[in-house]
Scaffold this motif. Sequence first.
Motif, PDB file in Angstrom:
ATOM      1  N   LEU A  22       0.832  -1.213   0.000  1.00 25.51           N
ATOM      2  CA  LEU A  22       0.000   0.000   0.000  1.00 25.51           C
ATOM      3  C   LEU A  22       0.861   1.255   0.000  1.00 25.51           C
ATOM      4  O   LEU A  22       0.514   2.259  -0.633  1.00 25.51           O
ATOM      5  CB  LEU A  22      -0.945   0.004   1.216  1.00 25.51           C
ATOM      6  N   GLU A  26       0.709   4.007  -2.922  1.00 26.58           N
ATOM      7  CA  GLU A  26       0.403   5.412  -2.657  1.00 26.58           C
ATOM      8  C   GLU A  26       1.482   6.323  -3.259  1.00 26.58           C
ATOM      9  O   GLU A  26       1.173   7.359  -3.849  1.00 26.58           O
ATOM     10  CB  GLU A  26       0.273   5.660  -1.143  1.00 26.58           C
ATOM     11  N   LYS A  35      -6.079  -1.535   4.394  1.00 32.13           N
ATOM     12  CA  LYS A  35      -5.698  -2.951   4.358  1.00 32.13           C
ATOM     13  C   LYS A  35      -6.886  -3.869   4.054  1.00 32.13           C
ATOM     14  O   LYS A  35      -6.698  -5.030   3.696  1.00 32.13           O
ATOM     15  CB  LYS A  35      -5.076  -3.342   5.701  1.00 32.13           C
TER      16      LYS A  35
END
Lengths: 173, 173
Positions: A22, A26, A35
């Motif tokens: 993640l 990003e 999540k």
Amino acid sequence: MKKKSIAIDMDGVLADTEYQYLSYYEKETGKKLLKTVFHNVPELEVLPDGLVYKYLHTPGFFRDLPVMEGAVEAVKALQEQYEVYIVSAAMEFPLSLYEKKEWLAEHFPFIHWHNIIFCGDKSIIDTDFMIDDYCKNLDFCKGKPILFTAGHNASVTHHQRANNWKEVLQLLL
Amino acid sequence: MKKKSIAIDMDGVLADTEYQYLSYYEKETGKKLLKTVFHNVPELEVLPDGLVYKYLHTPGFFRDLPVMEGAVEAVKALQEQYEVYIVSAAMEFPLSLYEKKEWLAEHFPFIHWHNIIFCGDKSIIDTDFMIDDYCKNLDFCKGKPILFTAGHNASVTHHQRANNWKEVLQLLL
């Protein structure tokens, strides 16, 4: 008396790979995901355009993984009573081999190199317990399997589950 | 029926480390030694001034090792009847990890990454046979041990011995 042995997986168990996916996503897209996107989705398919696969092949991905919450203290506690082995299926990503060794030396310096195994499949590993987030490793393991919770294994019901390192210690100490 | 499994060591078994030590020594000193210098001498002590240890830490040492005579054909033949795993105690030399993986990809491309294990000690490896040049790996292995002849193990008498890859095939096929 000889201590019982435990094989502990790295990615998704000692290291928080979901967080890293993640974080990379990003940085690349500016989009922040939670999540929960991992829930019941195969790990390689959770991000679009094969990005998970791309990140797994990015130099530094394995070297900079954050440590799973509570993992360092838990492994130290387990070492008091067990012979602890780190068993990682690192062979699929040859560039990860050195990064993983360095990562362990930084975060788990109390684990001797004698007790580190980088393998392909884990079928010839013989320990009394195996802690892993994948059924492909646990279903045929020779010892008692413990499924470490990850998004992709949310629906698995046929193994003893530990949701975090605190629960691992409750099971094993 | 499930095939029986074999764990095969790399250094001194698939790869001719003795040749490489002498080759490095000749390049550095101009002195040509014969393989007889290894007879009954601990591997790390066979050259003066800690040179063996130095060579083991030299980048490229593991990548450029010559293949042991007959090893490629023998491993191919064994694969017909056995599940063959390569099990190397590579963890002591972290720089060797990638070199060893590349070396296998060049000389043994028919071995899948699933079947490659780089470890510290080999005590949790469970295969039906183990081929190795060191008693420290064979003495406590879970399967049937086969000692592959090397200078340093010349006096060992308590394991089934194979002097070369031809003799391994005579034992196992």
